[in-house]
Design a protein around this motif. Structure first.
Motif, mmCIF file in Angstrom:
data_model
loop_
_atom_site.group_PDB
_atom_site.id
_atom_site.type_symbol
_atom_site.label_atom_id
_atom_site.label_comp_id
_atom_site.label_asym_id
_atom_site.label_seq_id
_atom_site.Cartn_x
_atom_site.Cartn_y
_atom_site.Cartn_z
ATOM 1 N N ASP A 119 0.802 -1.681 0.067
ATOM 2 C CA ASP A 119 0.171 -0.123 -0.147
ATOM 3 C C ASP A 119 0.982 1.352 0.256
ATOM 4 O O ASP A 119 0.663 2.537 0.868
ATOM 5 N N ALA A 120 2.347 1.002 -1.134
ATOM 6 C CA ALA A 120 2.372 2.332 -1.130
ATOM 7 C C ALA A 120 1.871 3.510 -1.636
ATOM 8 O O ALA A 120 2.697 4.828 -0.681
ATOM 9 N N GLN A 121 0.958 2.877 -2.245
ATOM 10 C CA GLN A 121 -0.213 5.103 -2.969
ATOM 11 C C GLN A 121 -0.324 5.670 -1.664
ATOM 12 O O GLN A 121 -0.666 6.672 -0.609
ATOM 13 N N ARG A 122 -1.069 4.914 -0.207
ATOM 14 C CA ARG A 122 -1.629 4.396 0.858
ATOM 15 C C ARG A 122 -0.636 5.265 1.881
ATOM 16 O O ARG A 122 -0.972 6.207 2.821
ATOM 17 N N GLN A 123 0.567 4.750 2.266
ATOM 18 C CA GLN A 123 1.339 5.711 2.747
ATOM 19 C C GLN A 123 1.943 7.491 2.169
ATOM 20 O O GLN A 123 2.041 7.598 3.257
ATOM 21 N N ALA A 124 1.721 6.679 1.327
ATOM 22 C CA ALA A 124 2.058 8.760 1.058
ATOM 23 C C ALA A 124 0.987 9.091 1.353
ATOM 24 O O ALA A 124 1.400 10.411 1.289
ATOM 25 N N LEU A 125 -0.332 8.704 0.636
ATOM 26 C CA LEU A 125 -1.000 10.067 1.631
ATOM 27 C C LEU A 125 -1.058 10.241 2.843
ATOM 28 O O LEU A 125 -1.080 11.428 3.083
ATOM 29 N N ASP A 126 -1.094 9.166 3.398
ATOM 30 C CA ASP A 126 -0.696 9.129 4.666
ATOM 31 C C ASP A 126 0.225 9.967 5.682
ATOM 32 O O ASP A 126 -0.058 11.117 5.948
ATOM 33 N N TYR A 127 1.246 10.118 4.323
ATOM 34 C CA TYR A 127 1.810 11.169 5.160
ATOM 35 C C TYR A 127 2.129 12.363 4.671
ATOM 36 O O TYR A 127 2.678 13.438 5.239
ATOM 37 N N GLY A 128 1.452 12.698 3.500
ATOM 38 C CA GLY A 128 1.269 13.907 3.366
ATOM 39 C C GLY A 128 2.237 14.695 2.273
ATOM 40 O O GLY A 128 2.493 15.834 1.912
ATOM 41 N N VAL A 129 3.024 13.888 1.314
ATOM 42 C CA VAL A 129 3.300 14.193 0.336
ATOM 43 C C VAL A 129 3.175 14.522 -0.717
ATOM 44 O O VAL A 129 2.076 14.158 -0.596
ATOM 45 N N GLN A 130 3.472 16.078 -1.403
ATOM 46 C CA GLN A 130 3.203 16.690 -2.471
ATOM 47 C C GLN A 130 4.146 15.894 -3.723
ATOM 48 O O GLN A 130 2.721 16.045 -4.564
ATOM 49 N N PHE A 131 4.602 14.910 -3.751
ATOM 50 C CA PHE A 131 4.849 13.741 -4.799
ATOM 51 C C PHE A 131 4.764 13.013 -4.698
ATOM 52 O O PHE A 131 5.828 12.171 -3.883
ATOM 53 N N ALA A 132 4.680 11.860 -5.921
ATOM 54 C CA ALA A 132 4.687 10.646 -5.642
ATOM 55 C C ALA A 132 5.218 10.483 -6.536
ATOM 56 O O ALA A 132 5.324 10.574 -7.802
ATOM 57 N N GLY A 133 5.246 8.657 -6.762
ATOM 58 C CA GLY A 133 5.675 8.202 -7.961
ATOM 59 C C GLY A 133 5.865 6.242 -8.285
ATOM 60 O O GLY A 133 5.554 6.537 -7.066
ATOM 61 N N CYS A 134 6.909 6.340 -9.510
ATOM 62 C CA CYS A 134 6.771 5.294 -9.157
ATOM 63 C C CYS A 134 8.310 4.998 -9.573
ATOM 64 O O CYS A 134 8.928 5.453 -9.839
ATOM 65 N N THR A 135 8.896 3.619 -8.979
ATOM 66 C CA THR A 135 10.522 3.160 -9.436
ATOM 67 C C THR A 135 10.785 2.012 -9.857
ATOM 68 O O THR A 135 10.494 1.083 -9.525
ATOM 69 N N VAL A 136 11.325 1.845 -10.839
ATOM 70 C CA VAL A 136 12.171 0.285 -11.643
ATOM 71 C C VAL A 136 13.205 0.163 -10.824
ATOM 72 O O VAL A 136 14.126 0.849 -10.841
#
Ligand code: GAR
Length: 202
Positions: A119-136
């Motif tokens: 649930d990385a996307q949930r974690q990002a929202l809960d943390y309050g970051v203003q940029f998210a994304g993906c990593t290869v």
């Protein structure tokens, strides 16, 4: 032509994006095997529909090393050069990682090292970051960890819920995986410390 082995556990949209890139001539590779650790994964049904070599190797109730040894054997039998984890939701054993040195990629829906795990996307929202994304990234023995091949950022908007953010990231995942695989297969990059950079001319 490079022979890809795809490992997945579920939906398989990243696998399908890779397959579409190959079909469209955007990626010079072929899919030599698709392996799911779950019999009911939609991704494995999609692989069968496309006439690809698809295998279920159930993990449930088995020792990790034993399950992974079976996957190593299957990938070798199919002549796989590069292993791509595409929503493969199970930690790999050290034996597996060592069997394919610098030959295993993963995609994760965050800008690592932030928010590894579920649930990385949930974690990002809960943390309050203003940029998210993906990593290869290359896979090492830690979860969602290893040298970064490529990242793509997306903005987080105030009105975002987990679904909206996940969709925005997923659209970038589908581009990033093809680009990341192409980068690795190009032979033009190498690992220097923790960075994946263009080789300098000799
Ligand atoms: C993707 O968002 C992928 O980044 C993520 O699972 C989803 C699989 O979707 N992977 C991880 O979280 C790995 N830790 P898909 O089956 O449609 O490709």
């Amino acid at each position: 032509k490079a022979r890809l082995g795809i490992l997945l556990s579920g939906r398989g949209s990243n696998f399908l994006a890779i397959a579409d890139s190959i079909a469209a001539g955007r990626l010079d590779a072929e899919i030599a095997a698709v392996i799911s650790n779950k019999a009911d994964a939609p991704g494995v049904a999609a692989a069968q529909e496309r006439g690809l070599a698809a295998f279920v190797i159930e993990a449930k109730g088995r020792k990790r090393a034993e399950h992974d040894a079976e996957m190593i054997a299957k990938l070798r039998e199919q002549g796989v050069d590069l292993v791509c984890l595409a929503g493969y939701m199970r930690l790999l054993s050290p034996e597996f990682v060592q069997a394919f040195p610098e030959r295993i990629l993963n995609i994760h829906p965050s800008l690592l090292p932030a928010f590894p795990g579920l649930d990385a996307q949930r974690q990002a929202l809960d943390y309050g970051v203003q940029f998210a994304g993906c990593t290869v990234h290359f896979v090492d023995e830690q979860l969602d960890h290893g040298v970064i091949v490529l990242q793509k950022p997306v903005p987080v908007f105030e009105e975002d819920d987990e679904h909206a953010l996940s969709l925005r990231i997923l659209a970038q995942e589908h581009l990033a995986y093809t680009e990341g695989i192409a980068r690795v297969l190009s032979g033009e990059y190498h690992v220097a410390g923790r960075r994946y950079v263009k080789k300098r001319p000799a």
